[in-house]
Scaffold this active site. Structure first.
Site, PDB file in Angstrom:
ATOM      1  N   TYR A  58      19.454  22.132  27.273  1.00  0.00           N
ATOM      2  CA  TYR A  58      18.587  23.099  26.598  1.00  0.00           C
ATOM      3  C   TYR A  58      18.631  24.460  27.289  1.00  0.00           C
ATOM      4  CZ  TYR A  58      16.795  18.730  24.637  1.00  0.00           C
ATOM      5  OH  TYR A  58      16.696  17.501  24.042  1.00  0.00           O
ATOM      6  N   HIS A 122      22.201  11.401  27.212  1.00  0.00           N
ATOM      7  CA  HIS A 122      21.890  12.338  26.121  1.00  0.00           C
ATOM      8  C   HIS A 122      22.904  12.266  24.968  1.00  0.00           C
ATOM      9  CE1 HIS A 122      20.296  16.752  25.438  1.00  0.00           C
ATOM     10  NE2 HIS A 122      20.138  15.986  24.375  1.00  0.00           N
TER      11      HIS A 122
HETATM   12  P1  NAD Z   1      10.273  19.846  16.604  1.00  0.00           P
HETATM   13  O1  NAD Z   1      10.427  19.041  15.364  1.00  0.00           O
HETATM   14  O2  NAD Z   1       9.250  19.450  17.578  1.00  0.00           O
HETATM   15  O3  NAD Z   1      10.089  21.375  16.140  1.00  0.00           O
HETATM   16  C1  NAD Z   1       9.946  22.395  17.090  1.00  0.00           C
HETATM   17  C2  NAD Z   1       9.804  23.734  16.388  1.00  0.00           C
HETATM   18  O4  NAD Z   1       8.612  23.706  15.583  1.00  0.00           O
HETATM   19  C3  NAD Z   1       9.612  24.869  17.376  1.00  0.00           C
HETATM   20  O5  NAD Z   1      10.143  26.050  16.820  1.00  0.00           O
HETATM   21  C4  NAD Z   1       8.098  24.968  17.491  1.00  0.00           C
HETATM   22  O6  NAD Z   1       7.669  26.243  17.918  1.00  0.00           O
HETATM   23  C5  NAD Z   1       7.712  24.713  16.051  1.00  0.00           C
HETATM   24  N1  NAD Z   1       6.336  24.215  15.936  1.00  0.00           N
HETATM   25  C6  NAD Z   1       5.715  23.309  16.716  1.00  0.00           C
HETATM   26  N2  NAD Z   1       4.457  23.096  16.294  1.00  0.00           N
HETATM   27  C7  NAD Z   1       4.275  23.900  15.220  1.00  0.00           C
HETATM   28  C8  NAD Z   1       3.181  24.117  14.348  1.00  0.00           C
HETATM   29  N3  NAD Z   1       2.033  23.490  14.498  1.00  0.00           N
HETATM   30  N4  NAD Z   1       3.343  25.025  13.332  1.00  0.00           N
HETATM   31  C9  NAD Z   1       4.529  25.670  13.158  1.00  0.00           C
HETATM   32  N5  NAD Z   1       5.598  25.488  13.967  1.00  0.00           N
HETATM   33  C10 NAD Z   1       5.475  24.617  14.983  1.00  0.00           C
HETATM   34  O7  NAD Z   1      11.718  19.893  17.282  1.00  0.00           O
HETATM   35  P2  NAD Z   1      12.242  19.921  18.777  1.00  0.00           P
HETATM   36  O8  NAD Z   1      11.527  20.858  19.668  1.00  0.00           O
HETATM   37  O9  NAD Z   1      13.709  20.084  18.680  1.00  0.00           O
HETATM   38  O10 NAD Z   1      11.960  18.430  19.264  1.00  0.00           O
HETATM   39  C11 NAD Z   1      10.939  18.126  20.164  1.00  0.00           C
HETATM   40  C12 NAD Z   1      11.502  17.719  21.502  1.00  0.00           C
HETATM   41  O11 NAD Z   1      12.151  16.458  21.409  1.00  0.00           O
HETATM   42  C13 NAD Z   1      12.554  18.671  22.076  1.00  0.00           C
HETATM   43  O12 NAD Z   1      11.936  19.779  22.662  1.00  0.00           O
HETATM   44  C14 NAD Z   1      13.256  17.755  23.034  1.00  0.00           C
HETATM   45  O13 NAD Z   1      12.508  17.642  24.231  1.00  0.00           O
HETATM   46  C15 NAD Z   1      13.234  16.419  22.296  1.00  0.00           C
HETATM   47  N6  NAD Z   1      14.497  16.190  21.542  1.00  0.00           N
HETATM   48  C16 NAD Z   1      15.448  15.420  22.108  1.00  0.00           C
HETATM   49  C17 NAD Z   1      16.647  15.222  21.448  1.00  0.00           C
HETATM   50  C18 NAD Z   1      17.715  14.378  22.091  1.00  0.00           C
HETATM   51  O14 NAD Z   1      17.484  13.808  23.125  1.00  0.00           O
HETATM   52  N7  NAD Z   1      18.879  14.289  21.514  1.00  0.00           N
HETATM   53  C19 NAD Z   1      16.896  15.808  20.205  1.00  0.00           C
HETATM   54  C20 NAD Z   1      15.876  16.556  19.635  1.00  0.00           C
HETATM   55  C21 NAD Z   1      14.678  16.743  20.318  1.00  0.00           C
END
Ligand code: NAD
Length: 323
Positions: A58, A122
């Site tokens: 990230y 990952h």
């Molecule tokens: P998410 O679905 O959590 O969406 C995040 C986005 O939505 C950001 O832009 C955030 O600012 C916005 N958001 C959050 N709350 C909101 C609200 N109430 N209203 C409007 N917008 C809002 O996607 P993400 O961040 O990609 O996934 C969460 C976490 O999961 C990542 O940060 C990561 O730590 C993990 N993740 C891991 C993998 C992997 O291991 N392959 C893949 C994806 C995500």
């Protein structure tokens, strides 16, 4: 605003139903200044979130560095820290034992700690899963003996490789993303299997990486145009009816007790506060059903990720018929 906590498989850990996904600290969804990033981490912890997920990938290590700054001075045993190995760029993967072991040391330095609670391999669908089972995970298991990691897990988008690893090895956690939300509930069918194997399930991206929000997804989002259009219709429906798509998406995602924690990303303290408030409310079941109805026009909500042989439905080899 009381957060619930659930058991994470056989780890003995109790994790908040809403976890903090620190990918946005790497600038994945737009620039984040240091002070705001640090305040976001602190707010999450202050409001009861105790699971934090990050990765070297990230922001090309930027998220781990900023998270480390946010965690400085916080009692180490008060949170569960998860990071990853093996993915270092969009198409930069190295699951070799030597690289992942070195990678953990680098992450520990950036995070300012001498151990992580969960070390995860990952996006395993981009690797040779046989090699990950035979080489990568055993190398990570050895880190437990050295005290550098307490538990070992795997992450990815297709569910088949995650299940394959659990069938062959006794790992501790799986992290699935974008597979339990208002568009796609494929993870639900796999939950009994993971429970049978005593594996703790973490579900990430309840907003489908920004797709299920009032403002829509970032430009890099992998969904097809028809999926993005359906999400846009759902967002408009919500706006016209005084509803918030992100709230409904979040409430839906955390509703299954077999998912220990749902990781949502945020890069501002207000977003954390809002999401914790959403999680504490009674879910708006009727509005959730209405939005699901709009999204049901999408016949297949998935996109491809990783090697073809690691997809959920590997291509059937074509047979050339003789004449
Ligand atoms: P998410 O679905 O959590 O969406 C995040 C986005 O939505 C950001 O832009 C955030 O600012 C916005 N958001 C959050 N709350 C909101 C609200 N109430 N209203 C409007 N917008 C809002 O996607 P993400 O961040 O990609 O996934 C969460 C976490 O999961 C990542 O940060 C990561 O730590 C993990 N993740 C891991 C993998 C992997 O291991 N392959 C893949 C994806 C995500």
């Amino acid at each position: 605003m009381e957060l619930l906590y659930r058991s994470l498989g056989k780890t003995g850990l109790r994790v908040s139903v809403l976890g903090y996904g620190a990918a946005p600290l790497g600038g994945v969804y737009g620039h984040v200044d240091e002070a705001t990033g640090i305040a976001t981490v602190r707010r999450a912890l202050d409001l009861g979130i105790n699971l934090i997920d990050v990765a070297p990938y990230y922001g090309a290590t930027a998220a781990e560095t900023l998270l480390g700054m946010g965690l400085e001075g916080v009692e180490r045993s008060s949170y569960v820290l998860a990071t990853k190995v093996g993915r270092y760029g969009l198409m930069d993967f190295d699951f070799s034992a030597a690289r992942v072991v070195a990678s953990v040391d680098e992450s520990l330095r950036r995070l300012g700690t001498d151990y992580v609670d969960i070390i995860q391999c990952h996006d395993i669908e981009f690797g040779d899963v046989r090699g990950i089972i035979d080489e990568t995970i055993p190398a990570l298991e050895k880190l437990k003996d050295q005290g550098k990691a307490r538990f070992v897990g795997v992450t990815g988008y297709p569910l088949a490789p995650l299940a394959r690893v659990c069938a062959e090895l006794e790992i501790d956690t799986v992290l699935s993303y974008c597979r339990f939300n208002l568009l796609d509930t494929a993870l639900r069918d796999r939950l009994p299997f993971f429970a049978e194997h005593n594996v703790g399930v973490i579900s990430a991206s309840p907003l489908a990486m920004g797709l299920l929000t009032p403002t829509g997804p970032p430009a890099w989002h992998p969904a097809r145009a028809d999926i993005i259009a359906a999400a846009d219709r759902a967002a408009k429906y919500c706006a016209d009816n005084g509803l918030d798509l992100a709230k409904l998406a979040l409430q839906f995602a955390i509703s299954n007790a077999d998912v220990a924690s749902t990781l949502v990303g945020a890069a501002a303290p207000e977003v954390i506060e809002q999401n914790i408030a959403f999680a504490a409310e009674m879910p708006d079941i009727r509005a959730i059903a209405e939005v699901q109805q709009i999204l049901s026009s999408v016949t297949d909500p998935t996109w491809t990720s990783g090697r073809p042989e690691n997809s959920d439905s590997p291509p059937v080899p074509s047979v050339t018929k003789g004449t």
